[in-house]
Design a protein around this motif. Structure first.
Motif, PDB file in Angstrom:
ATOM      1  N   LYS A 278       5.099   6.266   6.838  1.00 48.53           N
ATOM      2  CA  LYS A 278       6.314   6.500   6.126  1.00 48.53           C
ATOM      3  C   LYS A 278       7.368   5.298   6.015  1.00 48.53           C
ATOM      4  O   LYS A 278       7.696   5.187   5.055  1.00 48.53           O
ATOM      5  CB  LYS A 278       6.711   7.741   6.324  1.00 48.53           C
ATOM      6  N   ALA A 279       7.749   4.799   7.144  1.00 46.57           N
ATOM      7  CA  ALA A 279       9.075   4.099   7.381  1.00 46.57           C
ATOM      8  C   ALA A 279       8.743   3.075   6.401  1.00 46.57           C
ATOM      9  O   ALA A 279       7.789   2.185   6.107  1.00 46.57           O
ATOM     10  CB  ALA A 279       9.057   3.609   8.616  1.00 46.57           C
ATOM     11  N   GLY A 280       9.780   2.623   5.726  1.00 44.30           N
ATOM     12  CA  GLY A 280       9.674   1.711   4.637  1.00 44.30           C
ATOM     13  C   GLY A 280       9.632   2.217   3.153  1.00 44.30           C
ATOM     14  O   GLY A 280       9.174   1.285   2.185  1.00 44.30           O
ATOM     15  N   GLY A 281       9.751   3.300   2.606  1.00 45.25           N
ATOM     16  CA  GLY A 281      10.216   3.841   1.556  1.00 45.25           C
ATOM     17  C   GLY A 281       8.703   4.485   1.065  1.00 45.25           C
ATOM     18  O   GLY A 281       7.662   3.969   1.452  1.00 45.25           O
ATOM     19  N   ALA A 282       8.960   5.714   0.421  1.00 47.69           N
ATOM     20  CA  ALA A 282       7.756   6.510  -0.116  1.00 47.69           C
ATOM     21  C   ALA A 282       7.092   5.663  -1.215  1.00 47.69           C
ATOM     22  O   ALA A 282       7.862   5.043  -2.081  1.00 47.69           O
ATOM     23  CB  ALA A 282       8.370   7.927  -0.373  1.00 47.69           C
ATOM     24  N   ALA A 283       5.847   5.821  -1.395  1.00 50.49           N
ATOM     25  CA  ALA A 283       5.318   5.525  -2.726  1.00 50.49           C
ATOM     26  C   ALA A 283       5.779   6.035  -3.992  1.00 50.49           C
ATOM     27  O   ALA A 283       6.002   7.276  -4.134  1.00 50.49           O
ATOM     28  CB  ALA A 283       3.813   5.220  -2.644  1.00 50.49           C
ATOM     29  N   LEU A 284       5.694   5.339  -5.122  1.00 51.47           N
ATOM     30  CA  LEU A 284       6.032   6.092  -6.177  1.00 51.47           C
ATOM     31  C   LEU A 284       4.941   6.318  -7.360  1.00 51.47           C
ATOM     32  O   LEU A 284       4.118   5.188  -7.319  1.00 51.47           O
ATOM     33  CB  LEU A 284       7.237   5.139  -6.893  1.00 51.47           C
ATOM     34  N   PHE A 285       4.484   7.356  -7.558  1.00 48.32           N
ATOM     35  CA  PHE A 285       3.422   7.615  -8.527  1.00 48.32           C
ATOM     36  C   PHE A 285       4.004   7.154 -10.034  1.00 48.32           C
ATOM     37  O   PHE A 285       4.583   8.088 -10.294  1.00 48.32           O
ATOM     38  CB  PHE A 285       2.792   8.780  -8.493  1.00 48.32           C
ATOM     39  N   LEU A 286       3.556   6.065 -10.418  1.00 51.84           N
ATOM     40  CA  LEU A 286       4.116   5.719 -11.746  1.00 51.84           C
ATOM     41  C   LEU A 286       2.790   4.936 -12.458  1.00 51.84           C
ATOM     42  O   LEU A 286       2.818   3.544 -12.090  1.00 51.84           O
ATOM     43  CB  LEU A 286       5.232   4.854 -11.656  1.00 51.84           C
TER      44      LEU A 286
END
Lengths: 662, 76
Positions: free
Chosen positions: A427-435
């Motif tokens: 998770k470290a380093g920012g969550a993924a964005l579902f777009l």
């Protein structure tokens, strides 16, 4: 052919026909590879311009250069020459049916200050949406050549070449808004707004809107993303694909198998019988066969994946299934890769290329081999047929069907917590964005689809193939040596006696073949592989395995289904591999040194559970290494899956024995 | 005129982007995709399991999750 004079980068948003244009401009003259350290493939080709050839580099499709995602930062680094040689000119492809957002990205490209030509694609789609973009007016507004094209019909490509030739010769960049492209200023709200305002202003005199007809895509989507019909359609489409993969690729796989052994036989015929012939036949030819036998499945599955992607359905499947994956930290984009892995993890892992987020992609890749692939099925069916008599559970469910279903469910059930844990630890380093954009449906371009399939097959053979082949040869050596005279001498004597004995030739040949099989079994049990099996036998004792079972599992490292053939040899099955009845009998009759049976229901169950979860597949591991860019991930997959397989196998064995099935 | 967040738009309902609750990387990415003050948005549909959403932004269709949609204030 002369050397390319300069390098042109092809950039644009996803889903605007970029790959189709690239293929149309470069023809078959392409090279592909991976960018170092990242899992993004590059494609470069030769574009024949009026003044001579230029190199055309296809960049990954992206929405922005502001580097909010790793792929975009790659595009930015490539364009600015931080990664690899910088391009001397830009070919920007723009979707006329969605001009504003496309011009947002174009504004960043123009601000790079390179000579730029704009290819205005998809005018036909735009027209259906009631959008019309005047290329000449846009050209005046941008200060760069704008050429209307239809990439899929190869329209306007000559003009595009002439425009590029002129732009590169004149060295004149277009006029962007002059806002920061990289650095902290690039992703500020003011910068983004400024670029959209610029885009609107450029489109002012060039864009006219009229009444849109109801779009074909909208009507299709009313069914395909409907809450009932959409899910039903998804099941039907996926069911059809699976049916085709099995019905089309099975005969092809059988054909490939026979063709390889036939060709091997022809090639080896002139050789005298002996160790060299065995090495080439059982090591090399069998290794080549185990690579090529994957190809039909990869090709057929990828044909469908490429079609789904090119026609726009891939995005819909992600839209429909996203909710199920969101809780695991994955997204709907993992759906097709994981589903494909039920046929074969290799194309499944290759299909993860459509997942933009790197951690999400890696997680999907690492759990894909947990899905029960078609290579596990023969292992299940042989053991189930041999040891489960088919009693009825609860009076009406056949226990054999229940066990088979359970084995398929097991992989899926284990994948859920594994994916969750992996995703959490990364998770470290920012969550993924579902777009994701839901592009308009279109007919898949046959050229683009064919190329995608050919590329995947070629890459698999070239990259995974060498690894699989070396594993096959090493395992053959481990299984063939040493050959002590104490083992071979008695067989030699019996062979001589048989040959001298009177009687019909056919009976003699049969007896000789049987003797040959027994000698192979005796040698294999004596071999280094056999010794390894004995050495690690204590480790597999909690699973109830005899050393010969351990050895068969070791021999199955190149491919799971090999375990069936190895058990046949190890347990001296009569009739060879083509006779499942002989193998079943041999397994049932196999005895330990103390006279107790090697197999019981409990051992059969632990062996099946082990194979359901283990990573005994060199191809899968080779493809994980290739796609993740690192050996470490392949080693990790092997390690965690073997640990899980061992644990679950031991648990099942102990539980079954406690229930009196031992 | 009422203000609500994007995830609360009814299917078929349109509105204009008014601002962002929080402007982190997700918000910036949404802006880059064309959702910024003044953009006209239409809710097209929700996925069968209620999430994600499909919206019309400018001339194209975008799918995003409710969590991200809840960052966007809409005036309708």
């Amino acid at each position: 052919m002369s050397e390319p004079r300069f390098r042109v980068a092809l950039a644009g948003n996803p889903n605007v026909g970029k790959t189709t244009l690239f293929n149309a401009l470069t023809g078959l003259n392409q090279r592909t590879g991976n960018y170092p350290g990242v899992t993004v493939a590059w494609h470069a080709g030769v574009w024949d311009l009026p003044g001579g050839p230029a190199e055309l580099v296809d960049l990954p499709g992206s929405y922005s250069l502001s580097a909010l995602s790793p792929d975009e930062s790659l595009v930015q680094r490539l364009l600015q020459g931080v990664e690899g040689p910088a391009p001397q000119a830009l070919l920007a492809i723009v979707d006329a049916s969605n001009p504003e957002r496309n011009l947002y990205f174009l504004s960043q490209l123009l601000d790079l200050g390179l000579p730029t030509v704009v290819a205005l694609n998809m005018g036909d789609v735009a027209e259906a949406k009631g959008i019309s973009v005047d290329a000449a007016a846009l050209e005046r507004a941008l200060g760069a050549r704008v050429v209307p094209i239809q990439a899929h019909r190869r329209v306007g490509l000559g003009e595009l070449g002439r425009a590029m030739e002129e732009a590169a010769a004149a060295g004149l960049p277009g006029r962007g808004p002059g806002l920061p492209v990289s650095g902290p200023g690039a992703a500020l709200p003011e910068t983004i707004r400024g670029r959209y305002e610029w885009a609107r202003a450029r489109l002012q005199g060039a864009l006219t809107r009229s009444r849109a007809r109801q779009r074909f895509s909208d009507r299709v989507d009313q069914v395909l993303t409907h809450r009932v019909w959409g899910l039903l359609a998804l099941v039907v489409i996926m069911g059809f694909i699976f049916q085709s993969v099995f019905t089309w690729s099975q005969p092809l796989m059988d054909g490939v198998g026979s063709a390889v052994s036939w060709a091997g036989g022809m090639l080896l015929r002139p050789l005298p019988p002996g160790i060299l012939k065995d090495l080439l036949g059982d090591g090399v030819v069998a290794g080549v066969g185990s690579i090529l036998v994957f190809l039909p499945q990869i090709a057929v599955l990828f044909l469908f994946i490429a079609i789904l992607e090119d026609c726009g359905y891939m995005a819909r499947s992600a839209f429909l299934m996203d909710r199920l994956f969101a809780k695991l930290g994955l997204s709907g984009r993992s759906f097709i890769p994981l589903l494909s892995s039920f046929a074969c993890a290799v194309p499944g892992i290759l299909a993860t290329r459509t997942i933009a987020d790197r951690k999400e992609r890696l997680t999907t890749m690492l759990v894909a081999p947990l899905m029960s692939c078609s290579a596990r099925l023969p292992v299940y069916t042989v053991l189930i047929a041999a040891f489960l008599p088919g009693r009825l559970v609860l009076g009406f469910i056949d226990e054999r069907a229940l066990v088979l279903l359970g084995l398929y469910a097991l992989g899926l059930a284990v994948a859920v917590p594994v994916a969750w844990l992996l995703r959490r630890s990364m998770k470290a380093g920012g969550a993924a964005l579902f777009l994701i954009e839901l592009p308009g449906y279109k007919w898949p371009d046959p050229g683009t689809v064919a190329r995608r399939v050919a590329e995947q097959c070629r890459e698999f053979v070239a990259n995974a193939g060498t690894i699989i082949l070396s594993v096959a040869v090493v395992l053959w050596v481990l299984g063939a040596f040493p050959r002590p005279a104490s083992v071979t001498a008695p067989f030699r004597a019996r062979r001589a006696a048989l040959e001298a004995a009177p009687g019909p030739a056919s009976a003699r040949a049969e007896a000789l073949a049987e003797l040959e099989r027994r000698e192979q079994g005796a040698l294999l049990r004596q071999s280094w592989l056999g010794r390894m099996g004995r050495a690690i036998e204590p480790a597999f004792e909690p699973l109830g395995w005899d050393w010969r079972v351990t050895m068969a599992a070791l021999a199955a490292f190149p491919a799971r289904e090999v375990v069936i053939g190895s058990m046949g040899t190890i347990f001296d099955a009569s009739g060879g591999e083509g006779d499942p009845g002989g193998l079943r009998q041999a397994l049932v009759q196999a005895r330990r040194d103390d006279g107790t049976p090697v197999f019981s229901v409990a051992v059969a169950l632990s062996l099946m559970v082990f194979f359901a979860l283990c990573a005994q597949c060199a191809s899968t591991l080779a493809v994980i290494r290739r796609e993740s860019g690192h050996w470490g991930w392949a080693a990790f997959t092997f390690g965690y899956m073997t640990a899980l397989a061992w644990g679950a196998g031991a648990l099942v064995f102990q539980a079954a024995r406690a229930l009196g099935l031992g | 005129m009422e203000t609500l967040t994007l995830d609360r738009l009814e299917d078929g309902q349109s509105g204009t982007v008014h601002g962002f609750r929080r402007l982190g990387p997700s918000g910036l990415r949404l802006m880059e995709m064309g959702l910024f003050e003044g953009s006209r948005i239409t809710m097209v549909r929700r996925a069968p399991l209620g999430d994600p959403l499909e919206i019309q932004v400018g001339d194209y269709r975008l799918s995003l999750r409710r969590d991200e949609a809840a960052l966007v204030d809409i005036a309708s």
